[in-house]
Design a protein around this motif. Structure first.
Motif, PDB file in Angstrom:
ATOM      1  N   GLU A 104       0.824  -1.206   0.000  1.00 43.61           N
ATOM      2  CA  GLU A 104       0.000   0.000   0.000  1.00 43.61           C
ATOM      3  C   GLU A 104       0.861   1.260   0.000  1.00 43.61           C
ATOM      4  N   TYR A 105       1.954   1.237   0.745  1.00 40.04           N
ATOM      5  CA  TYR A 105       2.831   2.403   0.770  1.00 40.04           C
ATOM      6  C   TYR A 105       3.450   2.638  -0.601  1.00 40.04           C
ATOM      7  N   ARG A 106       3.804   1.577  -1.276  1.00 39.52           N
ATOM      8  CA  ARG A 106       4.385   1.701  -2.622  1.00 39.52           C
ATOM      9  C   ARG A 106       3.352   2.242  -3.597  1.00 39.52           C
ATOM     10  N   ILE A 107       2.102   1.785  -3.492  1.00 41.23           N
ATOM     11  CA  ILE A 107       1.036   2.306  -4.352  1.00 41.23           C
ATOM     12  C   ILE A 107       0.871   3.808  -4.116  1.00 41.23           C
ATOM     13  N   ALA A 108       0.839   4.214  -2.857  1.00 38.96           N
ATOM     14  CA  ALA A 108       0.670   5.632  -2.539  1.00 38.96           C
ATOM     15  C   ALA A 108       1.831   6.462  -3.097  1.00 38.96           C
ATOM     16  N   GLU A 109       3.051   5.980  -2.923  1.00 38.06           N
ATOM     17  CA  GLU A 109       4.214   6.691  -3.457  1.00 38.06           C
ATOM     18  C   GLU A 109       4.143   6.781  -4.978  1.00 38.06           C
TER      19      GLU A 109
END
Length: 68
Positions: free
Chosen positions: A48-53
Protein backbone atom coordinates in the motif's frame (compact mmCIF):
# COMPACT_ATOMS: atom_id res chain seq x y z
CA UNK A 1 9.40 14.85 -3.58
CA UNK A 2 8.79 17.48 -6.23
CA UNK A 3 5.95 19.94 -5.75
CA UNK A 4 4.97 21.85 -8.87
CA UNK A 5 3.40 25.31 -9.01
CA UNK A 6 -0.18 24.06 -9.42
CA UNK A 7 0.14 21.34 -6.77
CA UNK A 8 -1.30 23.55 -4.05
CA UNK A 9 -4.31 24.72 -6.04
CA UNK A 10 -7.68 23.27 -5.16
CA UNK A 11 -9.12 20.63 -7.44
CA UNK A 12 -12.60 21.81 -6.47
CA UNK A 13 -12.32 25.43 -5.30
CA UNK A 14 -14.75 26.56 -2.62
CA UNK A 15 -15.45 29.86 -0.92
CA UNK A 16 -13.63 28.82 2.26
CA UNK A 17 -10.46 27.75 0.41
CA UNK A 18 -10.59 24.25 1.86
CA UNK A 19 -10.54 21.07 -0.16
CA UNK A 20 -8.32 18.58 -1.86
CA UNK A 21 -5.41 19.86 -3.90
CA UNK A 22 -5.05 19.15 -7.58
CA UNK A 23 -2.05 16.96 -6.72
CA UNK A 24 -4.17 14.94 -4.27
CA UNK A 25 -6.91 14.56 -6.85
CA UNK A 26 -4.50 13.28 -9.50
CA UNK A 27 -2.91 10.90 -7.00
CA UNK A 28 -6.31 9.55 -5.94
CA UNK A 29 -7.22 8.84 -9.56
CA UNK A 30 -3.92 7.04 -10.14
CA UNK A 31 -4.29 5.07 -6.90
CA UNK A 32 -7.81 4.00 -7.87
CA UNK A 33 -6.44 2.39 -11.03
CA UNK A 34 -3.65 0.60 -9.13
CA UNK A 35 -6.12 -0.80 -6.61
CA UNK A 36 -8.59 -1.97 -9.26
CA UNK A 37 -5.86 -3.85 -11.11
CA UNK A 38 -4.43 -5.46 -7.95
CA UNK A 39 -7.45 -5.87 -5.67
CA UNK A 40 -6.47 -9.39 -4.57
CA UNK A 41 -3.35 -8.34 -2.65
CA UNK A 42 -4.65 -5.55 -0.43
CA UNK A 43 -3.71 -5.58 3.26
CA UNK A 44 -1.66 -3.41 5.61
CA UNK A 45 1.83 -3.96 4.28
CA UNK A 46 4.51 -2.31 2.17
CA UNK A 47 2.42 -2.81 -0.96
CA UNK A 48 0.00 0.00 0.00
CA UNK A 49 2.83 2.40 0.77
CA UNK A 50 4.39 1.70 -2.62
CA UNK A 51 1.04 2.31 -4.35
CA UNK A 52 0.67 5.63 -2.54
CA UNK A 53 4.21 6.69 -3.46
CA UNK A 54 3.69 5.68 -7.08
CA UNK A 55 0.36 7.51 -7.22
CA UNK A 56 1.99 10.75 -6.07
CA UNK A 57 4.85 10.27 -8.52
CA UNK A 58 2.27 10.04 -11.30
CA UNK A 59 0.44 13.11 -9.94
CA UNK A 60 3.72 15.06 -9.93
CA UNK A 61 4.38 14.04 -13.54
CA UNK A 62 0.87 15.12 -14.54
CA UNK A 63 1.37 18.52 -12.91
CA UNK A 64 4.74 18.96 -14.60
CA UNK A 65 3.25 18.17 -18.02
CA UNK A 66 0.41 20.62 -17.35
CA UNK A 67 2.92 23.43 -16.83
CA UNK A 68 4.78 22.70 -20.07
Amino acid sequence: MVIYHEAGKSAFPSSNGMGMTLRDYFAAKAMQTFLQKNSGVIGCNQYEYRIAEDAYDIADAMLKVREA
